[in-house]
Scaffold this motif. Structure first.
Motif, PDB file in Angstrom:
ATOM      1  N   HIS A  26       8.792  11.198   2.152  1.00  0.00           N
ATOM      2  CA  HIS A  26       9.045  10.454   0.913  1.00  0.00           C
ATOM      3  C   HIS A  26       7.915   9.468   0.634  1.00  0.00           C
ATOM      4  O   HIS A  26       7.304   8.937   1.567  1.00  0.00           O
ATOM      5  N   PRO A  27       7.666   9.193  -0.656  1.00  0.00           N
ATOM      6  CA  PRO A  27       6.679   8.143  -0.933  1.00  0.00           C
ATOM      7  C   PRO A  27       7.229   6.802  -0.453  1.00  0.00           C
ATOM      8  O   PRO A  27       8.443   6.601  -0.425  1.00  0.00           O
ATOM      9  N   ALA A  28       6.326   5.910  -0.066  1.00  0.00           N
ATOM     10  CA  ALA A  28       6.773   4.591   0.402  1.00  0.00           C
ATOM     11  C   ALA A  28       5.667   3.581   0.158  1.00  0.00           C
ATOM     12  O   ALA A  28       4.516   3.948  -0.079  1.00  0.00           O
ATOM     13  N   ILE A  29       6.050   2.322   0.197  1.00  0.00           N
ATOM     14  CA  ILE A  29       5.066   1.250   0.049  1.00  0.00           C
ATOM     15  C   ILE A  29       5.200   0.319   1.246  1.00  0.00           C
ATOM     16  O   ILE A  29       6.283  -0.202   1.517  1.00  0.00           O
ATOM     17  N   VAL A  53       0.832  -1.205   0.000  1.00  0.00           N
ATOM     18  CA  VAL A  53       0.000   0.000   0.000  1.00  0.00           C
ATOM     19  C   VAL A  53       0.871   1.261   0.000  1.00  0.00           C
ATOM     20  O   VAL A  53       1.861   1.354   0.724  1.00  0.00           O
ATOM     21  N   LEU A  54       0.458   2.227  -0.832  1.00  0.00           N
ATOM     22  CA  LEU A  54       1.221   3.478  -0.940  1.00  0.00           C
ATOM     23  C   LEU A  54       0.953   4.389   0.254  1.00  0.00           C
ATOM     24  O   LEU A  54      -0.185   4.496   0.724  1.00  0.00           O
ATOM     25  N   CYS A  55       1.997   5.056   0.709  1.00  0.00           N
ATOM     26  CA  CYS A  55       1.859   6.017   1.809  1.00  0.00           C
ATOM     27  C   CYS A  55       3.024   7.010   1.723  1.00  0.00           C
ATOM     28  O   CYS A  55       3.776   6.995   0.739  1.00  0.00           O
ATOM     29  N   ARG A  56       3.121   7.879   2.721  1.00  0.00           N
ATOM     30  CA  ARG A  56       4.285   8.765   2.830  1.00  0.00           C
ATOM     31  C   ARG A  56       4.984   8.471   4.145  1.00  0.00           C
ATOM     32  O   ARG A  56       4.327   8.217   5.151  1.00  0.00           O
ATOM     33  N   GLN A  57       6.306   8.500   4.097  1.00  0.00           N
ATOM     34  CA  GLN A  57       7.055   8.361   5.357  1.00  0.00           C
ATOM     35  C   GLN A  57       8.207   9.355   5.321  1.00  0.00           C
ATOM     36  O   GLN A  57       8.987   9.350   4.346  1.00  0.00           O
ATOM     37  N   TYR A  63      -5.398   4.393   3.731  1.00  0.00           N
ATOM     38  CA  TYR A  63      -4.303   3.646   3.096  1.00  0.00           C
ATOM     39  C   TYR A  63      -4.925   2.550   2.235  1.00  0.00           C
ATOM     40  O   TYR A  63      -5.022   1.391   2.653  1.00  0.00           O
ATOM     41  N   SER A  64      -5.366   2.951   1.057  1.00  0.00           N
ATOM     42  CA  SER A  64      -6.166   1.999   0.274  1.00  0.00           C
ATOM     43  C   SER A  64      -5.640   1.796  -1.136  1.00  0.00           C
ATOM     44  O   SER A  64      -6.201   1.027  -1.899  1.00  0.00           O
TER      45      SER A  64
END
Ligand code: UTP
Length: 408
Positions: free
Chosen positions: A280-283, A273-277, A305-306
């Motif tokens: 930065h973008p993260a999966i 699932v794609l998110c930000r951490q 988070y879909s």
């Protein structure tokens, strides 16, 4: 590399058994083994026992994406921009076909798998047909790069030749091989495949960009004006390749990367699932999701988070190049590894018997400044073939193809 240098390199990692049969080898066998030792990155062995990313997920935020509805509203403009980039020669495609496809259980490369019912329909054929829908509409060709590994290169090239590249201009197709990594038993001892060869396997789909660069292809693409790379896996037979609307959207939003994504069909669906951490973008892999993240929702009750990734990305080359100097984490994966038995015979274990070492594309995305989640309709664009039967299988992909009017 000569014998002494090879011995010293192996000795630093406690692996001198690799040279055990050296005295019994022919000149050709000796050279083969020494070349392998020279090329091998043995530092991956240090990753055994190191902590995985699981549990290290803090400071997570949702990553704003484009929903189907939003894409629908701007479809014309995105498509126009994407077509413009394609016609200007700024886009190339990269098929990741270096995997071993062990779950599918075929000895041939996955792209050769026939999913037809009344006629042959190969996985590769489906991809080439989809690509040609775009090149026909654009009225121009698109460079098509195919990453193979030492394990499946020759068969893949022969297959494409035999099928006349499924009607695609062969001048536009370039093959390159990904790097290989040694596989080891649970004690970290490298397996031998034969007296003159270590058990080597492809080093994961995250190694594609450095392999492309080492093969000298990146410079050639850049010199030809290519700025964007659409990278995708081999096993989604409904894959839209060089999708002009997707390309236009990422260009329009000025992102370093775009990721095609499907809305999770349930809270627990097993997709990254794609998110930000930390900006930065993260999966996040599904097995790393906490209950809090799984349940996080906005005021309307929609999951935050879909967006599940489907291994279809658009990368801006200029941003990827900045990541070349980085050391990405090595993932230690338990797998079945064929090895040489005491009589020199090949043993193919039925159960995992050791570790392979892989770089993953998800780590590459983490080092980019931005990534645009781009929602696609699952029923129209996502028919992955991972297994023979059941979930993400030949059966489920066939049903999805038929529903999309594809004759099988
Ligand atoms: P998978 O994660 O499905 O791995 O790859 P796999 O090796 O093909 O299959 P299993 O796990 O053994 O059943 C996703 C995509 O990444 C490519 C694959 O070809 C597929 O397109 N890949 C994977 C590579 O190109 N190289 C690799 O080293 C691993």
């Amino acid at each position: 590399m000569n014998y002494t240098e090879a011995y010293e390199k192996l000795d630093r990692y406690g692996q001198t058994h690799v040279l055990k049969y050296y005295d019994r080898l022919t000149e050709t066998g000796r050279k083969k083994l020494l070349d392998q030792i020279e090329a091998a990155d043995l530092s991956v062995l240090d990753s055994i026992g190191s902590k995985s990313a699981a549990g290290t997920w803090t400071a997570i935020e949702p990553l704003q994406g484009l929903s189907l509805e939003e894409i629908g509203q701007e479809r014309e403009e995105f498509t126009r921009k994407g077509m413009e980039a394609i016609r200007a020669g700024q886009v190339a495609c990269v098929l990741l076909a270096g995997g071993m496809g062990t779950r599918l259980g075929s000895d041939d490369p996955k792209c050769m798998y026939d999913i037809g019912i009344t006629r042959p329909v190969y996985i590769m054929q489906r991809l080439m047909e989809n690509l040609q829908e775009v090149t026909t509409a654009a009225g121009c060709g698109i460079p098509f790069l195919i990453m193979t590994s030492d394990r499946n290169h020759d068969k893949t090239v022969r297959f494409m030749e035999e099928h006349a590249y499924f009607g695609y201009d062969r001048e536009l197709v370039t093959f390159f091989r990904q790097d290989m990594a040694p596989a080891a038993d649970y004690q970290g001892r490298i397996y031998m495949e034969s007296m003159d060869s270590m058990s080597l396997s492809p080093n994961g789909n995250g190694g594609w960009f450095s392999s492309l660069q080492r093969a000298g292809i990146l410079d050639r693409l850049k010199a030809g004006g290519v700025r964007w790379l659409n990278v995708f896996g081999v096993d989604n037979v409904l894959q839209r390749i060089a999708d002009p609307c997707f390309i236009g959207a990422v260009i329009d939003r000025d992102c370093a990367c775009g990721a095609k994504a499907v809305r999770k069909n349930s809270r627990d669906e097993k997709v990254g699932v794609l998110c930000r951490q930390d900006g930065h973008p993260a999966i996040i892999e599904y097995y790393e999701m906490t209950d809090d993240l799984l349940d996080a929702a906005d005021e309307k009750g929609s999951l935050l988070y879909s967006y599940g990734v489907i291994l279809n990305y658009l990368f801006r080359i200029a941003d990827l190049e900045k990541t070349l100097a980085e050391d990405f984490p090595v993932h230690v994966v338990e797998k079945k590894i064929a090895f040489m038995g005491p009589e020199g015979e090949t043993v193919s274990p039925a159960e995992p018997n050791g570790y392979k070492f892989e770089l993953l594309m998800i780590d590459q995305i983490r080092s980019l400044p931005s990534c645009l989640p781009y929602e696609v309709e699952r029923e129209r664009e996502f028919a992955p073939i991972k297994n023979k039967t059941g979930r993400d299988s030949v059966e489920s992909a066939r049903q999805l193809c038929l529903r999309n009017g594809i004759q099988l």
